[in-house]
Structure formats: structure tokens, C-alpha cells
Design an enzyme around this catalytic site. Sequence first.
Site, short mmCIF file in Angstrom:
data_model
loop_
_atom_site.label_atom_id
_atom_site.label_comp_id
_atom_site.label_asym_id
_atom_site.label_seq_id
_atom_site.Cartn_x
_atom_site.Cartn_y
_atom_site.Cartn_z
N GLU A 11 11.00 -0.08 -24.85
CA GLU A 11 10.98 1.01 -25.83
C GLU A 11 10.10 2.20 -25.43
O GLU A 11 9.18 2.57 -26.17
CB GLU A 11 10.56 0.46 -27.21
N GLU B 97 19.17 -8.10 -27.56
CA GLU B 97 18.56 -8.55 -28.83
C GLU B 97 19.60 -8.49 -29.95
O GLU B 97 19.34 -7.98 -31.03
CB GLU B 97 17.33 -7.69 -29.17
C1 XIL Z 1 10.01 -8.61 -33.18
C2 XIL Z 1 9.92 -10.10 -33.48
O1 XIL Z 1 11.20 -10.61 -33.76
C3 XIL Z 1 8.97 -10.34 -34.63
O2 XIL Z 1 8.77 -11.75 -34.82
C4 XIL Z 1 7.64 -9.67 -34.33
O3 XIL Z 1 6.76 -9.83 -35.41
C5 XIL Z 1 7.83 -8.19 -34.02
O4 XIL Z 1 8.73 -8.06 -32.96
N1 XIL Z 1 12.46 -4.92 -30.60
C6 XIL Z 1 11.85 -5.75 -29.71
C7 XIL Z 1 11.35 -7.07 -30.15
O5 XIL Z 1 11.82 -5.45 -28.50
O6 XIL Z 1 10.22 -7.49 -29.43
C8 XIL Z 1 11.07 -7.08 -31.64
O7 XIL Z 1 10.77 -8.43 -32.00
C9 XIL Z 1 12.25 -6.57 -32.42
C10 XIL Z 1 12.56 -5.16 -32.04
#
Ligand code: XIL
Length: 371
Positions: free
Chosen positions: A145, A261
Site C-alpha cells: 500500500e 486478499e
Molecule cells: C487486516 C487484518 O485482516 C486485520 O486482522 C488487522 O487488524 C488489520 O489488517 N490490507 C492489508 C491487510 O494489506 O494486511 C489488512 O489486514 C487488510 C487490508
Amino acid sequence: MAQSVAPSSERNLGDQEASLALRARRKGLIFGAAELHDFLIDNAEYQAAFLRDCDLLVPMNELKFYDLRPTSPDFDFTAADWMVSFASSNHLLLRGHTLVWGLAFPPWAKLVPPGRDAERLLVDHIWAVAGRYRGLVHSWDVVNEAIEPYDGRPDFLRKSYWLNALGEDYIELAFRTAAEADPHALLCYNDYQLERIGAYDNQRREGTLKLLDKLVSKGVPIHAVGIQSHLPPNRNWFAEKEFMSFLDSVHRMGLRTIISEFEVGEESLPLDIAERDALVAQIAEDFLTPVLTHPSLSMVVTWGLSDRYTYRITYSPRSDGFPPRPLPIDAAFQRKPLWWAMARALDNAPGRAPLLGPLVTNPPGSQNSPG
Ligand code: XIL
């Protein structure tokens, strides 16, 4: 590699029974999911469900800077080590998430001064984490990101501790360091909202392509781009033409792509489960069917696997308070319409060469941490 991890009994199952992992493998794709240590450990029923459908595990939080070093520079690898050993003892590929991210960054580290101290923090962190698991990780999200058009920079880079402390070269430094610390892993850039309609979304794609182009033209070791794909609960959100041309551009740079994701937001969809599940499945299929035809696409990873444990229970709760259903298997680990939509999209995908690691052909000479 992915082809060798199938339990032999699975290979003979009929098409109805075939797992998502097997359906993916047949096409040279890899299917897996992210999950938390806390939900897998001591949970034989869920472990079995996970192993039934997945060839790959992403520790959802356990490898993040914040989770490894929450209150001081000291590391606590307990949960991360368990995840890595769960993956290797069950012949799962492992995807590392993530080495450098502006978020999930603890307050103590934000106090490290810019310049040389910050550089040492970044380099030492990558050596400590990627070096510890060297040879065990199929792919690393090296930087997560880094793009945010709202931050107002002409290059659309996100304002973060790292950008402030090291300038834009923090990204290149992270990739070069990761390649030294683990020359066996595929190295990825990962970001979100690359697939939607809108001027802001166009800027996200533009910023990402500019960043990738710069890295590739400088010979920075990078192999793939993770497209998070947290899909929204609406119709008419998918910028299919622009997104497919984004994938073409990434592919022309010699990079592969990963749906990294995946899940379908459903917080604003109707409460009725049959109706909601059908809409979620439709949103997924409208996206996955064209995207899985793209020759750059190498892997599909869902963010969680079962609705019982989705992070959306706390992060994007439904206003009616009922449990969300964004993932392929339900809270009782049964297949949902989303599972079948994913199965169909995988079955309809053309075959391709699997994304094998390591791709680094000239590993750097140094094998030891600069410590
Ligand atoms: C999220 C997790 O799912 C949560 O458990 C945590 O508290 C915060 O992060 N983009 C990403 C992930 O790259 O690392 C994020 O994951 C969701 C959004």
C-alpha cells in the site's frame, strides 16, 4: 511446488468434490487463504477445512512489523514461527505479508529519526524477518500500500513514515534488501482498489504502474503484483476494461499478478441469506471470470476462508448486527454459493505456466546478514 502438494487421494475425486486448490492447480494457478494464528491453533476442525481447500497460507498479521515488534525493537516470533511450521509440516506454500507498510507500524518505531537510522531500521527489519524464514517463503509482499492519490503528490505515493524518513527510494531499498535476505522468494508489490470505476481509481492504477515501471527499469528485483481485491458490495463497480489493460501493462513489464486478499463485502446487501449469498457469488464471478483468463494471473488468495473468522466481523460490521458472509465457506465450514462461483471461475480459466519460485537468477553474493 504446488503440483506436488496434492494428497494423492484428492487427485481421483470427481469434479463436484474437487477442492479450490485442485481446481486452481489444474490450470497452473495456486489457491490459498490468509488466516490468523489464533484461529488455526488448537482448532483441528478448521485446520482440516483449511487443508482441504488450500495449497497456500498467508499469516494474516503475524509477520507484520507491528505484530512482531509492538512495543519495543525486540521481536516476538512465537506466532509467526507457529504459522511457518504449520505451513511446512502440512506442505502448504507460504506467502509472507508484509515487510514494509506505512500502517501496522508501532509508535516506538515512528520515533526513529529520518536518514541513516531509518535506513538501518528498514534494512535490519527485513534481514531479521525475511532472513529468518529464508527458503521457506514462496512469495513476500515486500511493500504494501505505497500508493494514495488523496495524499496529493504528483507521483501518487502515500505519505508515510518511510516516505518521510527515506524518500521514495525506500521502496527500491526494501526490494533490494529482501532479495538479499531471501533470494528464494518471489518479491511482490501489493495494493488495494486497483479494479474499480472512478477518477480516484484511475489514479491508483496510474500511480501503481508508474511505480512498477520505475522499479523494473532500474533493475530492482520484483516479480509480481498483489491486487488485494476486497470487492465492494455493489453492482457496477468493476472497471473491467481499465483493469484488464492494467494487467496487460503489468504483464508487459515481465511481472505476474496475484489476487492477494480476495473477499466480497456484503455489509449493505440484504439480510436474507439465500439472496445475500447469491449476490456475493455474482459479484465474485463477474470479477473472477474475466480476470482469471489473464495470462499474468498466477494465484488467488482469499482474506480468511470461513465466515466464522472474517476480520469484517470487527472491521466492516453490518449495521443490522448480523454476522457477515464474505468468504467461500460458512461458519460451519460448508461450501457457499461463493465457493461454487470461485470453483466455476477456476474451472473456466485457461491453463498457464505456474508461478514457480525462486525466480531470482542472479542471487547476490552475500549470504550473511550485515548485522
Ligand atoms: C487486516 C487484518 O485482516 C486485520 O486482522 C488487522 O487488524 C488489520 O489488517 N490490507 C492489508 C491487510 O494489506 O494486511 C489488512 O489486514 C487488510 C487490508
